[in-house]
Design a protein around this motif. Structure first.
Motif, short mmCIF file in Angstrom:
data_model
loop_
_atom_site.label_atom_id
_atom_site.label_comp_id
_atom_site.label_asym_id
_atom_site.label_seq_id
_atom_site.Cartn_x
_atom_site.Cartn_y
_atom_site.Cartn_z
N VAL A 74 4.53 7.50 -1.90
CA VAL A 74 5.10 6.94 -3.12
C VAL A 74 5.08 8.03 -4.18
O VAL A 74 4.09 8.75 -4.33
CB VAL A 74 4.32 5.70 -3.61
N LYS A 75 6.17 8.13 -4.92
CA LYS A 75 6.32 9.15 -5.97
C LYS A 75 6.35 8.46 -7.32
O LYS A 75 7.04 7.45 -7.50
CB LYS A 75 7.61 9.94 -5.72
N ILE A 76 5.60 9.01 -8.28
CA ILE A 76 5.50 8.43 -9.62
C ILE A 76 5.87 9.49 -10.65
O ILE A 76 5.41 10.63 -10.57
CB ILE A 76 4.07 7.94 -9.91
N GLY A 98 4.49 15.93 -14.98
CA GLY A 98 4.86 14.54 -15.17
C GLY A 98 5.22 13.81 -13.90
O GLY A 98 6.01 12.85 -13.94
N LYS A 99 4.64 14.22 -12.77
CA LYS A 99 4.93 13.53 -11.52
C LYS A 99 3.79 13.72 -10.54
O LYS A 99 2.99 14.66 -10.65
CB LYS A 99 6.23 14.02 -10.91
N TYR A 100 3.72 12.81 -9.58
CA TYR A 100 2.69 12.89 -8.54
C TYR A 100 3.19 12.13 -7.32
O TYR A 100 3.83 11.08 -7.44
CB TYR A 100 1.38 12.27 -9.01
N THR A 101 2.92 12.67 -6.13
CA THR A 101 3.27 12.01 -4.88
C THR A 101 2.00 11.71 -4.11
O THR A 101 1.22 12.61 -3.81
CB THR A 101 4.21 12.88 -4.03
N VAL A 133 5.07 5.38 -17.58
CA VAL A 133 5.63 5.60 -16.25
C VAL A 133 7.12 5.30 -16.29
O VAL A 133 7.54 4.23 -16.74
CB VAL A 133 4.94 4.72 -15.20
N THR A 134 7.94 6.25 -15.86
CA THR A 134 9.39 6.11 -15.95
C THR A 134 10.06 5.79 -14.62
O THR A 134 11.19 5.29 -14.60
CB THR A 134 10.01 7.41 -16.50
N GLU A 135 9.39 6.10 -13.50
CA GLU A 135 10.03 5.87 -12.21
C GLU A 135 8.97 5.79 -11.12
O GLU A 135 7.97 6.52 -11.16
CB GLU A 135 11.01 7.00 -11.89
N VAL A 136 9.19 4.90 -10.18
CA VAL A 136 8.36 4.82 -8.98
C VAL A 136 9.31 4.71 -7.80
O VAL A 136 10.24 3.91 -7.82
CB VAL A 136 7.42 3.61 -9.00
N VAL A 161 1.16 0.97 -18.13
CA VAL A 161 1.55 -0.27 -17.48
C VAL A 161 1.42 -0.09 -15.96
O VAL A 161 1.79 0.95 -15.42
CB VAL A 161 3.00 -0.64 -17.85
N GLU A 162 0.89 -1.07 -15.28
CA GLU A 162 0.75 -0.99 -13.83
C GLU A 162 2.10 -1.12 -13.15
O GLU A 162 2.93 -1.94 -13.54
CB GLU A 162 -0.19 -2.09 -13.34
N VAL A 163 2.33 -0.29 -12.15
CA VAL A 163 3.59 -0.30 -11.41
C VAL A 163 3.28 -0.37 -9.92
O VAL A 163 2.15 -0.13 -9.50
CB VAL A 163 4.44 0.94 -11.73
N SER A 164 4.29 -0.68 -9.12
CA SER A 164 4.09 -0.77 -7.69
C SER A 164 5.17 0.01 -6.94
O SER A 164 6.27 0.21 -7.45
CB SER A 164 4.10 -2.23 -7.23
N GLY A 165 4.83 0.45 -5.74
CA GLY A 165 5.76 1.15 -4.88
C GLY A 165 5.50 0.80 -3.44
O GLY A 165 4.36 0.49 -3.05
#
Length: 450
Positions: free
Chosen positions: A65-67, A102-105, A55-58, A137-141
């Motif tokens: 939330v966009k990942i 490579g992205k999802y909202t 994951v490169t950006e949240v 890796v777990e990420v948060s937004g």
């Protein structure tokens, strides 16, 4: 005697029934063995799972939330998992059956709440199951409210304030040649609503007229959001809506061929139909998200600027220190797919940002490099040429000749387009604090002065 015969008959019947039962049992056993053997031979192969995506950006937006993640070689799709209250209980919220995505909202969330996500990649097995990677890796937004796209000029709210600007006072090329009433304020310089997410770093690039609209392209200088096209009414010069493009391409070049709008990518050109612009306007929304381009054509060059003239699409690369070649292509369309055929070439001066050609074949080129005249190699100007389009050389070159006239402009001039009696030039200088002469609008220069 009869009794003996009856007993023998009964014994024979019992023997026959036992024999039949034995044969039946044997047949069943043989069938079971055969079935087991066949099942063993045709058992589907379980493919190895792909690598774990990174994951490169949240980013949080309005109730969403966009990942983003790096795509994985060999992956056929991705699963996105979310936890709304902890990092323990996750549920799958998306199955993306596209290994190149490579992205999802995730929408429908609550502003101010924190959500946790991880992504996996997978390949499909023959039996319909998937081989899934380990989790990323777990990420948060955290979703948050966003501003609407700003319409007002960023720095100079009126003609009187613009006339007092440092750029107007220093550069006579504007003072003596421009018409304020025909100029366009560049929207989105303070805030841009990018499909429910907020950008404060949009860098304006090129523009063109298409139908009843003035279109201005821009990309997010911070790299956080997708690129956009601002749609303005060409008569009232007022902002209408925003087109959110499928990716973060540096859309430094844009032109209109009478049917579709062409944009530059890194090593390709892309198009969207004019009908997309019309749909966005008719819908009346603050933005329209485009999920994919109508055409995406790779080229063996870094594409920087575009120009359409007399059924030829010109594409060129930016080179700050040396001249380069612009290539002229004919367009062939079949089943809504366009192919390019190289037809012409033209030598373009160094630091060319954009080019435009009017209906009489007069060409205008903007050139810029660096933010200040105190820096080595600095340039910012617009020049006019009269290329000889009717007589290409034996090697298909179009001779553009020497510049007929040049006007020095404030730093970081960018796109150029022509309409009626005016040449329009955009600027990206408001995004550079080091620039002492920012311009926050597309200025209209009298064509007669060039």
């Amino acid at each position: 005697m009869r009794k003996l015969f009856s007993q023998m008959t009964t014994l024979c019947l019992v023997f026959v029934m036992c024999l039949a039962f034995s044969i039946c049992i044997h047949a069943q056993g043989t069938t079971a063995e055969t079935t087991t053997e066949t099942t063993t031979q045709t058992k589907p192969e379980v493919k190895p799972a792909p690598a774990v995506p990174t994951v490169t950006e949240v980013k949080g937006g309005s109730k969403r939330v966009k990942i983003y993640w790096n795509t994985v070689q060999g992956a056929e799709g991705y699963c996105v998992y979310m936890s709304s209250n902890s990092k323990v209980s996750y549920e799958k919220v998306a199955d993306i059956a596209n290994g190149e995505e490579g992205k999802y909202t995730k929408t429908g969330l609550v502003n101010g709440s924190t959500y946790f996500f991880y992504v996996t990649s997978y390949v499909k097995n023959e039996d319909g199951t998937i081989s899934e990677s380990a989790r990323s890796v777990e990420v948060s937004g955290k979703p948050a409210s966003v501003h609407t796209t700003s319409k007002a000029p960023l720095k100079y709210s009126s003609k009187s304030s613009f006339i007092k600007s440092a750029a107007y006072k220093k550069y006579s090329g504007i003072k003596n040649n421009y018409k304020y009433e025909k100029s366009f304020a560049i929207p989105g310089l303070k805030y841009t609503n990018v499909g429910g997410f907020e950008s404060t770093a949009m860098l304006p690039q090129d523009m063109c007229f298409a139908g009843g609209y003035m279109l201005i392209s821009a990309y997010d200088k911070s790299g956080a959001d997708e690129s956009v096209i601002y749609v303005l009414n060409k008569t009232s010069r007022s902002y209408i809506t925003t087109i959110v493009l499928p990716d973060k391409a540096q859309v430094s070049g844009m032109t209109y061929d009478g049917k579709r709008i062409w944009l530059t990518g890194q090593n390709c050109i892309m198009s969207i139909p004019l009908t997309t612009i019309q749909t966005a306007v008719n819908n009346g929304g603050s933005y329209l998200i485009v999920n994919e381009y109508e055409n995406k054509i790779p080229l063996k060059m870094t594409t920087s600027f575009l120009c359409y003239y007399n059924n030829v699409l010109w594409v060129g690369s930016y080179n700050a220190t040396a001249s380069s070649i612009a290539y002229g292509y004919t367009l062939t369309e079949a089943n809504n797919t366009v192919t390019l055929t190289e037809l012409y070439k033209m030598t373009i001066p160094k630091a060319t940002r954009s080019m435009a050609i009017d209906t009489n074949g007069k060409m205008y080129i903007t050139r810029s490099y660096k933010t200040s005249s105190s820096k080595s190699g600095y340039i910012s100007k617009i020049s006019s040429y009269t290329p000889n389009f009717t007589q290409p050389t034996a090697s298909s070159y179009i001779a553009k000749g020497s510049a007929k006239k040049s006007i020095t402009l404030p730093p970081l001039c960018g796109g150029v387009t022509v309409k009626g009696s005016y040449v329009f030039v955009s600027f990206s200088s408001t995004r550079y604090p080091a620039c002492k002469y920012p311009v926050d609008r597309v200025i209209a220069l009298r064509k007669s002065k060039l």
